[in-house]
Design an enzyme around this catalytic site. Structure first.
Site, PDB file in Angstrom:
ATOM      1  N   PHE A   1      -9.100  -7.508  14.681  1.00 60.08           N
ATOM      2  CA  PHE A   1      -8.228  -8.007  13.608  1.00 60.08           C
ATOM      3  C   PHE A   1      -6.836  -8.396  14.120  1.00 60.08           C
ATOM      4  O   PHE A   1      -5.961  -8.725  13.325  1.00 60.08           O
ATOM      5  CB  PHE A   1      -8.118  -6.973  12.482  1.00 60.08           C
ATOM      6  CG  PHE A   1      -7.621  -5.614  12.925  1.00 60.08           C
ATOM      7  CD1 PHE A   1      -6.264  -5.374  13.110  1.00 60.08           C
ATOM      8  CD2 PHE A   1      -8.517  -4.564  13.137  1.00 60.08           C
ATOM      9  CE1 PHE A   1      -5.806  -4.126  13.512  1.00 60.08           C
ATOM     10  CE2 PHE A   1      -8.062  -3.314  13.538  1.00 60.08           C
ATOM     11  CZ  PHE A   1      -6.699  -3.103  13.730  1.00 60.08           C
TER      12      PHE A   1
ATOM     13  N   LYS B   1       6.150  -4.546   4.444  1.00 58.03           N
ATOM     14  CA  LYS B   1       5.495  -5.700   5.056  1.00 58.03           C
ATOM     15  C   LYS B   1       5.569  -6.932   4.135  1.00 58.03           C
ATOM     16  O   LYS B   1       5.938  -6.818   2.953  1.00 58.03           O
ATOM     17  CB  LYS B   1       4.048  -5.326   5.363  1.00 58.03           C
ATOM     18  CG  LYS B   1       3.912  -4.325   6.525  1.00 58.03           C
ATOM     19  CD  LYS B   1       2.455  -3.908   6.674  1.00 58.03           C
ATOM     20  CE  LYS B   1       2.181  -3.218   7.990  1.00 58.03           C
ATOM     21  NZ  LYS B   1       0.744  -2.858   8.095  1.00 58.03           N
TER      22      LYS B   1
ATOM     23  N   ARG C   1       4.686   9.038   6.710  1.00 56.51           N
ATOM     24  CA  ARG C   1       3.274   8.629   6.871  1.00 56.51           C
ATOM     25  C   ARG C   1       2.422   9.172   5.722  1.00 56.51           C
ATOM     26  O   ARG C   1       1.518   8.504   5.233  1.00 56.51           O
ATOM     27  CB  ARG C   1       2.708   9.073   8.229  1.00 56.51           C
ATOM     28  CG  ARG C   1       3.090   8.104   9.335  1.00 56.51           C
ATOM     29  CD  ARG C   1       2.377   8.376  10.626  1.00 56.51           C
ATOM     30  NE  ARG C   1       1.026   7.838  10.707  1.00 56.51           N
ATOM     31  CZ  ARG C   1       0.741   6.559  10.921  1.00 56.51           C
ATOM     32  NH1 ARG C   1       1.696   5.647  11.009  1.00 56.51           N
ATOM     33  NH2 ARG C   1      -0.505   6.158  11.016  1.00 56.51           N
TER      34      ARG C   1
ATOM     35  N   THR D   1      -4.407   4.149   6.237  1.00 59.78           N
ATOM     36  CA  THR D   1      -4.252   2.737   6.644  1.00 59.78           C
ATOM     37  C   THR D   1      -4.975   1.793   5.690  1.00 59.78           C
ATOM     38  O   THR D   1      -4.432   0.770   5.275  1.00 59.78           O
ATOM     39  CB  THR D   1      -4.799   2.555   8.076  1.00 59.78           C
ATOM     40  OG1 THR D   1      -4.083   3.427   8.953  1.00 59.78           O
ATOM     41  CG2 THR D   1      -4.663   1.115   8.536  1.00 59.78           C
TER      42      THR D   1
ATOM     43  N   ASN E   1      -1.409  -3.940   3.509  1.00 60.03           N
ATOM     44  CA  ASN E   1      -1.288  -2.537   3.101  1.00 60.03           C
ATOM     45  C   ASN E   1       0.172  -2.104   2.924  1.00 60.03           C
ATOM     46  O   ASN E   1       0.510  -0.932   3.079  1.00 60.03           O
ATOM     47  CB  ASN E   1      -2.060  -1.618   4.056  1.00 60.03           C
ATOM     48  CG  ASN E   1      -1.559  -1.696   5.475  1.00 60.03           C
ATOM     49  OD1 ASN E   1      -0.628  -2.440   5.772  1.00 60.03           O
ATOM     50  ND2 ASN E   1      -2.175  -0.936   6.361  1.00 60.03           N
TER      51      ASN E   1
ATOM     52  N   GLU F   1      10.304   1.495  18.279  1.00 58.99           N
ATOM     53  CA  GLU F   1      10.345   0.546  17.150  1.00 58.99           C
ATOM     54  C   GLU F   1      11.765   0.400  16.593  1.00 58.99           C
ATOM     55  O   GLU F   1      12.168  -0.704  16.205  1.00 58.99           O
ATOM     56  CB  GLU F   1       9.372   1.019  16.063  1.00 58.99           C
ATOM     57  CG  GLU F   1       7.920   0.912  16.523  1.00 58.99           C
ATOM     58  CD  GLU F   1       6.921   1.616  15.607  1.00 58.99           C
ATOM     59  OE1 GLU F   1       7.340   2.178  14.570  1.00 58.99           O
ATOM     60  OE2 GLU F   1       5.719   1.598  15.930  1.00 58.99           O
TER      61      GLU F   1
ATOM     62  N   TYR G   1       3.050  -4.663  17.772  1.00 53.94           N
ATOM     63  CA  TYR G   1       1.638  -4.267  17.679  1.00 53.94           C
ATOM     64  C   TYR G   1       0.910  -4.363  19.023  1.00 53.94           C
ATOM     65  O   TYR G   1      -0.317  -4.475  19.053  1.00 53.94           O
ATOM     66  CB  TYR G   1       0.934  -5.121  16.620  1.00 53.94           C
ATOM     67  CG  TYR G   1       1.244  -4.704  15.199  1.00 53.94           C
ATOM     68  CD1 TYR G   1       1.097  -3.363  14.796  1.00 53.94           C
ATOM     69  CD2 TYR G   1       1.660  -5.622  14.247  1.00 53.94           C
ATOM     70  CE1 TYR G   1       1.368  -2.976  13.490  1.00 53.94           C
ATOM     71  CE2 TYR G   1       1.931  -5.236  12.935  1.00 53.94           C
ATOM     72  CZ  TYR G   1       1.783  -3.907  12.571  1.00 53.94           C
ATOM     73  OH  TYR G   1       2.028  -3.508  11.273  1.00 53.94           O
TER      74      TYR G   1
ATOM     75  N   ARG H   1       0.344   3.039  -0.359  1.00 51.66           N
ATOM     76  CA  ARG H   1      -0.827   2.173  -0.217  1.00 51.66           C
ATOM     77  C   ARG H   1      -1.851   2.429  -1.312  1.00 51.66           C
ATOM     78  O   ARG H   1      -2.547   1.518  -1.753  1.00 51.66           O
ATOM     79  CB  ARG H   1      -1.441   2.371   1.173  1.00 51.66           C
ATOM     80  CG  ARG H   1      -0.584   1.769   2.287  1.00 51.66           C
ATOM     81  CD  ARG H   1      -0.947   2.352   3.626  1.00 51.66           C
ATOM     82  NE  ARG H   1      -0.313   1.662   4.742  1.00 51.66           N
ATOM     83  CZ  ARG H   1      -0.353   2.094   5.988  1.00 51.66           C
ATOM     84  NH1 ARG H   1      -0.990   3.224   6.291  1.00 51.66           N
ATOM     85  NH2 ARG H   1       0.240   1.418   6.959  1.00 51.66           N
TER      86      ARG H   1
ATOM     87  N   HIS I   1       4.610  -0.382   7.011  1.00 58.66           N
ATOM     88  CA  HIS I   1       4.388   0.173   8.348  1.00 58.66           C
ATOM     89  C   HIS I   1       5.270   1.392   8.494  1.00 58.66           C
ATOM     90  O   HIS I   1       6.429   1.386   8.060  1.00 58.66           O
ATOM     91  CB  HIS I   1       4.779  -0.837   9.436  1.00 58.66           C
ATOM     92  CG  HIS I   1       4.933  -0.190  10.777  1.00 58.66           C
ATOM     93  ND1 HIS I   1       3.854   0.057  11.593  1.00 58.66           N
ATOM     94  CD2 HIS I   1       6.013   0.342  11.408  1.00 58.66           C
ATOM     95  CE1 HIS I   1       4.285   0.694  12.687  1.00 58.66           C
ATOM     96  NE2 HIS I   1       5.579   0.882  12.594  1.00 58.66           N
TER      97      HIS I   1
HETATM   98  P1  IDP Z   1      -1.134   2.320  10.446  1.00 58.43           P
HETATM   99  O1  IDP Z   1      -0.334   1.135   9.930  1.00 58.43           O
HETATM  100  O2  IDP Z   1      -1.668   3.162   9.322  1.00 58.43           O
HETATM  101  O3  IDP Z   1      -0.389   3.117  11.483  1.00 58.43           O
HETATM  102  P2  IDP Z   1      -2.684   1.165  12.628  1.00 58.43           P
HETATM  103  O4  IDP Z   1      -4.018   1.665  13.080  1.00 58.43           O
HETATM  104  O5  IDP Z   1      -1.501   1.428  13.511  1.00 58.43           O
HETATM  105  O6  IDP Z   1      -2.443   1.714  11.145  1.00 58.43           O
HETATM  106  O7  IDP Z   1      -2.854  -0.394  12.408  1.00 58.43           O
HETATM  107  C1  IDP Z   1      -1.728  -1.218  12.265  1.00 58.43           C
HETATM  108  C2  IDP Z   1      -1.968  -2.221  11.158  1.00 58.43           C
HETATM  109  O8  IDP Z   1      -3.070  -3.065  11.513  1.00 58.43           O
HETATM  110  C3  IDP Z   1      -2.393  -1.619   9.817  1.00 58.43           C
HETATM  111  O9  IDP Z   1      -1.318  -1.110   9.058  1.00 58.43           O
HETATM  112  C4  IDP Z   1      -3.050  -2.808   9.155  1.00 58.43           C
HETATM  113  O10 IDP Z   1      -2.070  -3.741   8.677  1.00 58.43           O
HETATM  114  C5  IDP Z   1      -3.764  -3.450  10.337  1.00 58.43           C
HETATM  115  N1  IDP Z   1      -5.141  -2.966  10.421  1.00 58.43           N
HETATM  116  C6  IDP Z   1      -5.577  -1.783  10.904  1.00 58.43           C
HETATM  117  N2  IDP Z   1      -6.914  -1.668  10.809  1.00 58.43           N
HETATM  118  C7  IDP Z   1      -7.339  -2.832  10.257  1.00 58.43           C
HETATM  119  C8  IDP Z   1      -8.642  -3.336   9.895  1.00 58.43           C
HETATM  120  O11 IDP Z   1      -9.670  -2.689  10.085  1.00 58.43           O
HETATM  121  N3  IDP Z   1      -8.669  -4.586   9.344  1.00 58.43           N
HETATM  122  C9  IDP Z   1      -7.550  -5.336   9.134  1.00 58.43           C
HETATM  123  N4  IDP Z   1      -6.316  -4.890   9.454  1.00 58.43           N
HETATM  124  C10 IDP Z   1      -6.208  -3.666  10.004  1.00 58.43           C
HETATM  125 MG    MG Z   2       0.296   2.463  13.356  1.00 60.61          MG
END
Ligand code: IDP
Ligand code: MG
Length: 140
Positions: free
Chosen positions: A57, A9, A85, A91, A113, A127, A49, A102, A116
């Site tokens: 968010f 990212k 993963r 996350t 973080n 994707e 997304y 991470r 992705h």
């Molecule tokens: P993942 O990347 O671990 O699969 P997802 O739930 O798919 O997590 O969320 C996608 C992205 O959205 C996360 O990687 C992060 O960048 C962002 N995100 C998820 N939860 C939060 C949050 O609570 N606050 C801010 N950003 C978030």
């Molecule tokens: Mg995800």
């Protein structure tokens, strides 16, 4: 062999962690079958997304993922989706264990973080199609 879509990212690119992150996948024995730098625009970010558009968010997420280029990769190997993963970690970087990407390279989710990774076979296919043409993924 299974394939997954990985994005380093904008925070990973801006913080110059690209090489270190790619190293981890190579050291693990995974194969890079496609790789390029992409500056995601808002339209592409909304597609990628799409499933998170109701989240509080979401607007911040769009701003984050479009603030600088990303490195997009198709990573291949046995159970690559799950393996990658696990290597990414939780996350929220605060919950991500040391030894994960991470866990080692990020602290506050509001600052990003780093990475992705696809979360299912269906999403990996969707994707990969969003980021790569068929002839940009190499079988070797
Ligand atoms: P993942 O990347 O671990 O699969 P997802 O739930 O798919 O997590 O969320 C996608 C992205 O959205 C996360 O990687 C992060 O960048 C962002 N995100 C998820 N939860 C939060 C949050 O609570 N606050 C801010 N950003 C978030
Ligand atoms: Mg995800």
């Amino acid at each position: 062999m299974e394939e997954t879509l990985v994005l380093i990212k904008p925070d990973g690119v801006l913080n110059k962690k690209v090489g270190k992150i790619i190293n981890r996948f190579e050291d693990k024995g995974l194969k890079i079958k496609g790789m390029k730098m992409v500056w995601i625009d808002e339209e592409m970010a909304r597609k990628h997304y799409n499933h998170l558009q109701e989240k509080v968010f979401f607007d911040r997420l769009l701003k984050y993922i479009t603030e600088a280029p990303v490195i997009a990769m198709v990573i291949c190997g046995k159970e690559a989706i799950e393996v990658v993963r696990t290597m990414a970690g939780e996350t929220n970087p605060l919950d991500a264990l040391p030894g994960t990407i991470r866990g080692d390279f990020a602290l506050d989710i509001e600052d990003g973080n780093m990475i992705h990774t696809s979360d299912s076979k269906e999403n990996a296919e969707r994707e990969k199609e969003l980021f790569f043409l068929k002839d940009e993924i190499f079988n070797y």
